[in-house]
Design a protein around this motif. Structure first.
Motif, PDB file in Angstrom:
ATOM      1  N   GLN A 102       7.242  72.404  34.384  1.00 41.53           N
ATOM      2  CA  GLN A 102       8.480  72.740  33.911  1.00 41.53           C
ATOM      3  C   GLN A 102       9.180  71.629  32.531  1.00 41.53           C
ATOM      4  N   TRP A 103       9.590  72.464  32.036  1.00 43.13           N
ATOM      5  CA  TRP A 103       9.783  72.069  30.366  1.00 43.13           C
ATOM      6  C   TRP A 103      11.321  71.853  30.115  1.00 43.13           C
ATOM      7  N   VAL A 104      11.793  70.441  29.623  1.00 46.37           N
ATOM      8  CA  VAL A 104      13.279  70.505  29.478  1.00 46.37           C
ATOM      9  C   VAL A 104      13.341  70.589  27.818  1.00 46.37           C
ATOM     10  N   ASP A 105      11.874  69.923  27.311  1.00 46.85           N
ATOM     11  CA  ASP A 105      12.066  69.977  25.952  1.00 46.85           C
ATOM     12  C   ASP A 105      10.008  69.629  25.751  1.00 46.85           C
ATOM     13  N   GLU A 106      10.045  69.288  24.178  1.00 48.09           N
ATOM     14  CA  GLU A 106       8.728  69.620  24.225  1.00 48.09           C
ATOM     15  C   GLU A 106       7.773  68.127  24.195  1.00 48.09           C
ATOM     16  N   ASP A 107       8.740  67.364  24.436  1.00 49.64           N
ATOM     17  CA  ASP A 107       8.741  65.811  25.173  1.00 49.64           C
ATOM     18  C   ASP A 107       8.475  65.614  26.755  1.00 49.64           C
ATOM     19  N   ASN A 108       9.355  66.696  27.316  1.00 53.08           N
ATOM     20  CA  ASN A 108       9.453  66.325  28.885  1.00 53.08           C
ATOM     21  C   ASN A 108       8.950  67.294  28.919  1.00 53.08           C
ATOM     22  N   ILE A 109       8.002  67.203  29.919  1.00 50.41           N
ATOM     23  CA  ILE A 109       7.043  68.196  30.278  1.00 50.41           C
ATOM     24  C   ILE A 109       6.228  67.720  31.501  1.00 50.41           C
ATOM     25  N   GLN A 110       6.669  68.390  32.782  1.00 50.13           N
ATOM     26  CA  GLN A 110       6.846  67.852  33.892  1.00 50.13           C
ATOM     27  C   GLN A 110       5.650  69.143  34.959  1.00 50.13           C
TER      28      GLN A 110
END
Length: 150
Positions: A102-110
């Protein structure tokens, strides 16, 4: 040979040829996932893949600047908080190989846990982009889709 027999042979050969190009073992790309919430289809975009069919093998690189660019080919599907998304393939991947991020933005991936072919969207409002990667004996494929939690 009579004309009727010749026509019958040609029809049979034609049907065999049509069947060869329709059947799954002859595919030259991985299957596309059916992604749904309830009875609502969520459109997916196919990314790069490698696939080996009975008649051909190929690796295809799709040029996207990011996963967001890849998912942007479709408008995000509006969903409710904590809804379940079902991800199914007509041809099932090798057990345990389907990975979802799941990506919220390029730095927030889980990484997202996949249970019985389903994932759960967050309770927080926002747009989320998902990456799905799967492996089969014939190769691998990756896909993207997006949802907006409202």
């Amino acid at each position: 040979m009579s004309t009727i027999k010749q026509i019958s042979v040609l029809i049979i050969i034609g049907l065999i040829m049509i069947g060869i190009f329709i059947f799954e073992p002859f595919r030259s790309e991985p299957p596309t996932p059916n992604v749904t919430i309830g009875d609502v289809d969520i459109p997916t975009t196919q990314g790069s893949y490698c696939w080996e069919g009975l008649l051909s093998a190929q690796c295809v690189d799709k040029a996207y600047t990011s996963l967001f660019d890849m998912a942007s080919t479709h408008k995000p599907t509006v969903v409710s908080p904590n809804e379940k998304i079902k991800i199914e393939f007509k041809k099932k991947p090798i057990a345990g190989t389907m990975k979802v991020e799941q990506w919220v933005d390029e730095d927030n991936i889980q990484k997202v846990e996949v249970k019985n072919g389903s994932i759960v969207v967050p309770k927080e409002k926002g747009v989320y982009v998902y990456s799905v990667v799967s492996d089969w004996k014939q190769g691998d494929g990756n896909y993207a889709f997006s949802v907006e939690v409202k």
